[in-house]
Every structure is written in structure tokens, then in C-alpha cells.
Write an enzyme that holds these catalytic residues in place. Structure first.
Site, PDB file in Angstrom:
ATOM      1  N   LYS A  45       0.815  -1.219   0.000  1.00 41.34           N
ATOM      2  CA  LYS A  45       0.000   0.000   0.000  1.00 41.34           C
ATOM      3  C   LYS A  45       0.849   1.270   0.000  1.00 41.34           C
ATOM      4  O   LYS A  45       0.468   2.287  -0.565  1.00 41.34           O
ATOM      5  CB  LYS A  45      -0.923   0.014   1.222  1.00 41.34           C
ATOM      6  CG  LYS A  45      -1.972  -1.094   1.232  1.00 41.34           C
ATOM      7  CD  LYS A  45      -3.104  -0.824   0.279  1.00 41.34           C
ATOM      8  CE  LYS A  45      -4.127  -1.946   0.269  1.00 41.34           C
ATOM      9  NZ  LYS A  45      -5.122  -1.779  -0.804  1.00 41.34           N
ATOM     10  N   GLU A  95      -9.636   6.070   2.897  1.00 40.51           N
ATOM     11  CA  GLU A  95     -10.514   5.011   3.388  1.00 40.51           C
ATOM     12  C   GLU A  95      -9.627   3.806   3.628  1.00 40.51           C
ATOM     13  O   GLU A  95      -8.568   3.676   3.026  1.00 40.51           O
ATOM     14  CB  GLU A  95     -11.603   4.684   2.354  1.00 40.51           C
ATOM     15  CG  GLU A  95     -11.213   3.673   1.267  1.00 40.51           C
ATOM     16  CD  GLU A  95     -10.120   4.159   0.321  1.00 40.51           C
ATOM     17  OE1 GLU A  95      -9.962   5.389   0.182  1.00 40.51           O
ATOM     18  OE2 GLU A  95      -9.399   3.321  -0.254  1.00 40.51           O
ATOM     19  N   SER A 131       1.665  -9.562  -0.724  1.00 37.41           N
ATOM     20  CA  SER A 131       1.362  -8.132  -0.659  1.00 37.41           C
ATOM     21  C   SER A 131       1.572  -7.511   0.715  1.00 37.41           C
ATOM     22  O   SER A 131       1.783  -6.308   0.825  1.00 37.41           O
ATOM     23  CB  SER A 131      -0.068  -7.884  -1.134  1.00 37.41           C
ATOM     24  OG  SER A 131      -0.973  -8.655  -0.367  1.00 37.41           O
TER      25      SER A 131
HETATM   26  C1  LIG Z   1      -1.721  -6.805   2.558  1.00 40.82           C
HETATM   27  C2  LIG Z   1      -2.843  -6.465   1.645  1.00 40.82           C
HETATM   28  N1  LIG Z   1      -2.962  -7.112   0.481  1.00 40.82           N
HETATM   29  C3  LIG Z   1      -3.961  -6.858  -0.367  1.00 40.82           C
HETATM   30  C4  LIG Z   1      -4.930  -5.932  -0.074  1.00 40.82           C
HETATM   31  C5  LIG Z   1      -6.045  -5.746  -1.053  1.00 40.82           C
HETATM   32  O1  LIG Z   1      -5.983  -4.548  -1.762  1.00 40.82           O
HETATM   33  P1  LIG Z   1      -5.596  -4.508  -3.291  1.00 40.82           P
HETATM   34  O2  LIG Z   1      -6.462  -5.472  -4.000  1.00 40.82           O
HETATM   35  O3  LIG Z   1      -5.848  -3.101  -3.689  1.00 40.82           O
HETATM   36  O4  LIG Z   1      -4.173  -4.868  -3.416  1.00 40.82           O
HETATM   37  C6  LIG Z   1      -4.856  -5.227   1.127  1.00 40.82           C
HETATM   38  C7  LIG Z   1      -5.881  -4.209   1.453  1.00 40.82           C
HETATM   39  O5  LIG Z   1      -6.047  -3.722   2.511  1.00 40.82           O
HETATM   40  C8  LIG Z   1      -3.786  -5.502   2.009  1.00 40.82           C
HETATM   41  O6  LIG Z   1      -3.675  -4.853   3.173  1.00 40.82           O
END
Ligand SMILES: Cc1ncc(COP(=O)(O)O)c(C=O)c1O
Lengths: 267, 406
Positions: B99, B121, B388
Site C-alpha cells: 500500500k 478510506e 502483498s
Molecule cells: C496486505 C494487503 N494485500 C492486499 C490488499 C487488497 O488490496 P488490493 O487489491 O488493492 O491490493 C490489502 C488491502 O487492505 C492488504 O492490506
């Protein structure tokens, strides 16, 4: 000529301004909306804006959010709102009805099917908060083919070149959102509204309605001195919320507010 | 698979109006139009400016800690007995998730526009933490909207944001999760548009957000592509990423769009199972509609009302998805599937035990999909998975499922 245009023409000939109340269809229960519409007309409303409930009303403050929740708790769908309009038309062929809401319920029905159904029901105009003219090319053409006015919003942040473009795309009237904010928020500044209306009128001959922040007789009257139409929503919806447990009292109580605004405007 | 020419077009999306084919666009109330046009101009000017790029790269290197490693998970790969699994370690970024790539970029935009206040948000709280972090660094006032349900699920992150000087505003309307937090942030923005910059946390929302968030997140895919070539001597056979709003997935996918031999697999939240209706998988089980300023796949009922969602991971608990994913699905460039809560929890435990890496519950969905696919593939094949974020924020949730109070 559309019902909306003839309404404004007649008012202009009489030297009066349009009173345009907004209520959410199906709030607090399906049976209330029809008698409420008739009562508002009797009290002096010229055009009715009928809200189509949506689960995610992004441009609305808490008052209309809760109205949507109450209407949706009875599963009030777009087709149900259209049925209310059709019923209203059985006894009233003169008062224009404008549907106001968000795009997704219309998306799901399909633009063509919606245009047909709205026309069959006797809807005169559609105001879709999250559909700016840039995205409304196909939608606008389909509505026009059914003689339904597409009403657009102008905001305090709208630059002059856009005012012209938006007015060219719309018909019936334009809706000037008097404050930066959601429905039911801060009160408006009449002088500022007046100077914005001067700019808007350089770009269009269409009537201009003003909404957001009109909450009592005094603000309705003040706006009626500068605008062609006075749009009032949250105060009415608040009254509906107060009487959610005594639904038979709603039409009369709301009509008392619109009636009093009517008198103030006509003085 | 689309042709080479079609892929070249896909890579250039969106068009001038922010459309990715039938998806995207700018479906907002008039009050926001001027702000979005201004944001678009600011973004296009700065993104084309080498000085801005330098500033962005410097922050990513020295503040975020990029490049993030690409790690060959040998033990997990061996146990699964098929494809080699490589993890793109976005969990090692400052603040613990991908993020921050986006918030660094948007905060630089905010700085250049001179707005003193930012709003955001958040679902899992990772974007909220990342926003609060950049706000602290730049001395900006920060308010974060978070659904009441998520405030409860992500107590650690709520406290982190407070320590960082941000105010967390609990949202109790609607379903009390991410979509309602986004509604509330939009309402705030409409009201305070003159002094406020809205940092959207995923590749969704009205144009230009899906584009700029993708561009800021594409550092993930650019690095991963080069690292994979460097370490394995070839491109991966497939990319896997979880999809909430779609920012980590599009950041990984986008630099590979024209590499037609690289499969792209987006993993949505299957919740209690698609058949139960309790999930957050619009691409897998929804249909197109309009929400939060763009046309995209949504979870909605027959009357066009947005449905409540369910996922064990707050960050995937969203009924929409970024429009570029809807487009990549429809042109057949990317595939989307769903992983259920219990499969994600298994993957969470397995990666922790086998590799000593505790993934976020969101990322665990991508790991679970890799665990499904790897055994069906050859040992010389490569699965590149976007890890992620890290799982510390989810200890509370997993412990509760284990019946343990922490
Ligand atoms: C660690 C992590 N991965 C994935 C996401 C999902 O978001 P996005 O699909 O925008 O990557 C989030 C959202 O809060 C997150 O904190």
C-alpha cells in the site's frame, strides 16, 4: 412541449416560482408515497422529485441515507418506484415527476428498457447524481427519444466552460447545488447563489432550480427571489423519519411544511 | 489470448476519459468533477517530469526500502512437488504492505497541490497506516475512514494510526466495511474539496485514480520481472496476486501485459464459499455495474443494490474491483478465481511454518492459489506470487479463530 417546460412556462406567466419537494420513494414504507405525493401537490408543490433508493448514496448526508435504508428494508426497487408514478398518473396528469437517484439500478434494468418503462409510467425527467454528461451520451439519446428530460447538476465548483456544456446536454431545468457538500449539510449563502445564477444564466435559457441547504420558509423565499425553482429535501425527509411509527400522519405533516413554504414564496 | 496488437492496445489503456474498454470512466456527482480534472492534470504533468520521478524513486529506495526482494521459496516448492514458487516480498516494505508505494506517490501529488489535509478510506488498515505514515512525514493533517466492523477486526492498525497522529473515523452506515468507508470519504471530499486531497487506497474509484494507483504500484511488476530474469534466467509461467480493489495485482500484472506467455491469475475472496453467497468475488461471481465512480464488476442484487460481502480478510472485503481487472478479464488476458476463508487460513499457517514468513490474510489467498496450482505444474516452471503484506495485523483474527485471547 414537455410537462416540465409547460409547468415552468405557466409559473412564469403567473410570476411565481416552482416549489420542488424531494422525498424518497418507499420511505418509510411503500404505501406512504402515493398519498404523500398527492398531499404535496395539494399544498402547492409544482414538480415532485421522487428519490429512487440506493444502497450506497454517496452524495447524500445521513438524513437521506437513512431514508434509503428504510425504503430498502421493504425492498423498494426501481420497478416499484415506477409503479408508484404510474398510479399517481391515474389521477394527476399535470404535475411533473422527476426520478432522482444513482445510476446502478438503471444500469441493471438496461438504459433502453428503463427509458421505455419510465415513459410508460409517466415519468417526466431523470436526474442521476453519478452520471455526468460525459458518460451519458447513449443514456441521453435514449431518454430524449422518449421525451424524458435529463436534468443535470451544476455545482459551485463547476467552471464556466463546463456550465455551457452541461446546459447543452440537459433539458427541462438545471439543478444548481448551492453548497459544497452532501444533501442536508451546511446552510446556503443567498448572495453567493445569486451571483452564481447570473453566471449560469449567461449560458442557458433553461429554468434553474436551486437545492441543498433550503430548510425553512425564509430560505425558500430568499431562493425563490433569485432562482426559478426551489428544491427542498432533507427537512421533509426528517419529518418523515420522525413520524415513521405514525405513517398515516406523514402526508399531512409534510404537506404542512411545503404549504407554508409555498405561502412564503408567493408573498 | 488476445493478439499481440490487442495486447499493445491493452497496455496503453485507459483512454482519455479513463475508460478501459467498457469499464472505468468517471461516474461522480458534479461537485467532484473539477477536483478530478485538476488531479488528472497535476498527475499527468508530474508523472512526465523526470524530477518528480526522481523524487518518487528516492522515497521508494530510502524510505520504503525498495527494491523488495524476490525470494525463491524452496522448501515450500519442494513440499508441493511442482512449480518453483517465488515470492515478491512486499511485506518487507516500510509499514508492511504494498500500500505504501501508492501513498508515497499520492502524498507527493498532495504536496505539489499544496493541500494541507489528506483523507483516506481503509479496510484492513494497511492503507490507513500507510496514509497516516506519509502524512506524519509531510506534516499533513490526516483523517482515515474505516468501517465499524473493520475497526473491531483490525485493532492493532487502528492504534498504529492514532500513534501516527491520524484520526480514525469509525463508519457505522451500511454494511460498516470498506465500501461504506469509501462512501464516507467521498462525502468528506465533496464537502472539503478545497483543502483536502483524497488518497484512494486501491486501483478503483473515478478516473484518474485507477490509472495513477496502477502507475505507482507498477514498481512491483517492473522489479519482479527484472529479478526473475536475473535469478531464474527466464520469465515466470504465471503471476498470482490477491484482488481486493486490485492494486497489488495490477501493480504486478501491468508490466507483464505484453508477455503473452505469462499467465496472470487474480485471486478473490471466496469467503464461506461462492455457493453460499457470502464472499467478496465480483469478478468470479458478479456482473458489471457502476459504483464509486467507475463501471466495473460488482456484487449486486437483481435490482442493482450493492450486496454485503464477507471475507476473513478485511482488505478483500469489497463488492467492487478496479476497472482494469474487469477489462483484462473480458479481453481474456487475465483469469480470476476465488479462495475460501479456510483455504486462506491453511495457507497462512503453512507459509509461516514452512518458510518462516507470516503473510497477511489477504496475501494468504494468493499463497493458497499457488499451493493449488504448483503441484499440477513441472519443476522447471515458475509461479511468481505477490506477497502483498505481512500478517502481524491479523494475529488477533487468527488467534480468535483458534480460541485464544491475545
Ligand atoms: C496486505 C494487503 N494485500 C492486499 C490488499 C487488497 O488490496 P488490493 O487489491 O488493492 O491490493 C490489502 C488491502 O487492505 C492488504 O492490506
Amino acid at each position: 412541449m414537455s410537462r416540465i417546460s409547460s409547468c415552468f412556462e405557466k409559473l412564469q406567466a403567473e410570476g411565481r416560482k416552482a416549489l420542488i419537494p424531494y422525498v424518497t420513494a418507499g420511505d418509510p414504507a411503500p404505501g406512504v408515497t402515493l398519498p404523500l405525493m398527492h398531499a404535496m401537490v395539494e399544498s402547492g408543490a409544482d414538480i415532485i422529485e421522487l428519490g429512487v433508493p440506493f444502497s450506497d448514496p454517496m452524495a447524500d448526508g445521513p438524513v437521506i441515507q437513512l431514508a434509503c435504508e428504510r425504503a430498502l428494508s421493504h425492498n423498494t426497487r426501481l420497478v416499484d418506484v415506477l409503479s408508484v408514478v404510474a398510479e399517481f398518473r391515474q389521477t394527476n396528469q399535470t404535475t411533473p415527476v422527476v426520478l432522482m437517484g444513482y445510476l446502478n439500478p438503471i444500469e441493471v434494468m438496461g438504459y433502453g428498457a428503463f427509458a421505455q418503462a419510465a415513459s410508460d409510467a409517466g415519468v417526466d425527467g431523470v436526474l442521476t447524481v453519478d452520471l455526468p454528461p460525459e458518460e451519458a451520451v447513449e443514456f441521453g439519446a435514449l431518454m430524449k427519444a422518449k421525451q424524458i428530460d435529463v436534468i443535470y447538476l451544476l455545482a459551485p465548483t463547476t467552471v464556466e466552460s463546463r456550465i455551457e456544456k452541461i446546459c447543452a446536454a440537459g433539458s427541462g431545468y438545471v439543478y444548481y447545488v448551492s453548497v459544497k457538500g452532501v444533501t442536508g449539510s451546511a446552510s446556503l449563502d443567498v448572495n453567493e447563489v445569486a451571483s452564481r445564477l447570473d453566471i449560469i444564466r449567461k449560458h442557458t435559457d433553461m429554468p434553474v432550480g436551486v437545492g441543498f441547504g433550503i430548510r425553512d420558509d425564509a430560505s425558500a423565499r430568499a431562493i425563490s427571489e433569485v432562482a426559478d425553482g426551489v428544491i427542498v429535501g432533507s427537512v421533509l425527509v426528517n419529518k418523515i423519519a420522525e413520524l415513521a411509527d405514525q405513517q398515516d400522519k406523514i402526508p399531512e405533516a409534510v404537506a404542512a411544511i411545503t404549504g407554508s413554504m409555498r405561502q412564503a414564496m408567493d408573498k | 489470448m488476445p493478439t499481440t496488437a490487442e495486447l499493445a492496445i491493452a497496455k496503453q489503456m485507459p483512454d482519455q476519459g479513463g475508460h478501459f474498454g467498457d469499464f472505468g470512466g468517471r461516474y461522480v456527482s458534479e461537485t467532484l468533477m473539477a477536483a478530478l480534472q485538476h488531479l488528472e492534470q497535476t498527475y499527468e504533468t508530474l508523472w512526465a517530469d523526470p524530477k518528480f520521478q526522481e523524487e518518487f524513486d528516492r522515497d521508494l529506495a530510502h524510505y520504503v526500502g525498495r527494491p523488495s526482494p524476490l525470494y525463491h521459496a524452496e522448501r515450500l516448492s519442494r513440499e508441493l512437488g511442482g512449480a518453483q514458487i517465488y515470492l515478491k516480498r512486499e511485506d518487507l516494505n516500510h509499514t508492511g504492505a504494498h500500500k505504501v508505494n501508492n501513498t508515497i506517490g499520492q502524498a507527493l501529488l498532495a504536496k505539489h497541490t499544496g493541500k494541507p489535509r489528506i483523507i483516506a478510506e481503509t479496510g484492513a488498515g494497511m492503507h490507513g497506516v500507510a496514509s497516516a505514515t506519509v502524512a506524519a512525514r509531510l506534516g499533513l493533517q490526516c483523517q482515515v475512514y474505516m468501517g465499524e466492523e473493520d475497526v473491531r477486526r483490525q485493532v492493532m492498525n487502528v492504534y498504529r494510526m492514532k500513534l501516527l497522529g491520524a484520526e480514525v473515523i469509525s463508519v457505522s452506515s451500511g454494511t460498516k466495511t470498506l465500501k461504506d468507508a469509501m462512501n464516507e470519504a467521498m462525502r468528506d471530499w465533496v464537502t472539503n474539496v478545497d483543502n483536502t486531497f483524497y488518497i484512494i487506497g486501491t486501483a478503483a474509484g473515478p478516473h484518474p485514480y485507477p490509472k495513477l494507483v496502477r502507475d505507482f504500484q507498477s514498481i512491483i511488476g517492473r522489479e519482479a520481472r527484472a529479478q526473475c530474469l536475473d535469478q531464474a534466467g527466464k520469465l515466470p509461467d504465471a503471476l498470482i496476486a490477491c484482488v481486493g480493489g486490485g492494486s497489488n495485482a495490477i501493480g504486478l500484472f501491468h508490466p507483464f501485459i505484453e508477455d503473452a506467455d505469462v499467465r496472470m491469475v487474480g485471486v478473490e475472496a471466496g469467503g464461506n464459499g461462492l455457493e453460499t453467497g457470502e464472499h467478496a468475488a465480483p469478478l468470479t461471481a458478479g456482473r458489471p455495474g457502476v459504483l464509486h465512480g467507475n463501471r466495473t464488476y460488482l456484487m449486486e442484487d437483481d435490482a442493482g443494490q450493492i450486496l454485503g460481502t464477507h471475507s476473513v480478510s478485511a482488505g478483500l472485503d469489497y463488492p467492487g474491483v478496479g476497472p482494469e481487472h474487469s477489462y483484462l478479464k473480458d479481453i481474456g488476458r487475465a483469469e480470476y478465481t476465488a479462495i475460501n476463508d479456510d483455504e486462506a487460513l491453511d495457507a497462512f499457517r503453512r507459509l509461516t511454518l514452512v518458510e518462516g514468513i507470516m503473510p497477511a490474510l489477504e496475501s494468504s489467498h494468493a499463497i493458497a492459489q499457488a499451493m493449488k496450482m504448483a503441484p499440477t505444474m513441472g519443476k522447471d516452471q515458475i509461479l511468481l506470487v505477490n506477497l502483498s503484506g505481512r500478517g502481524d495485523k491479523d494475529m488477533h483474527t487468527v488467534a480468535a479463530i483458534d480460541g485464544i485471547k491475545v
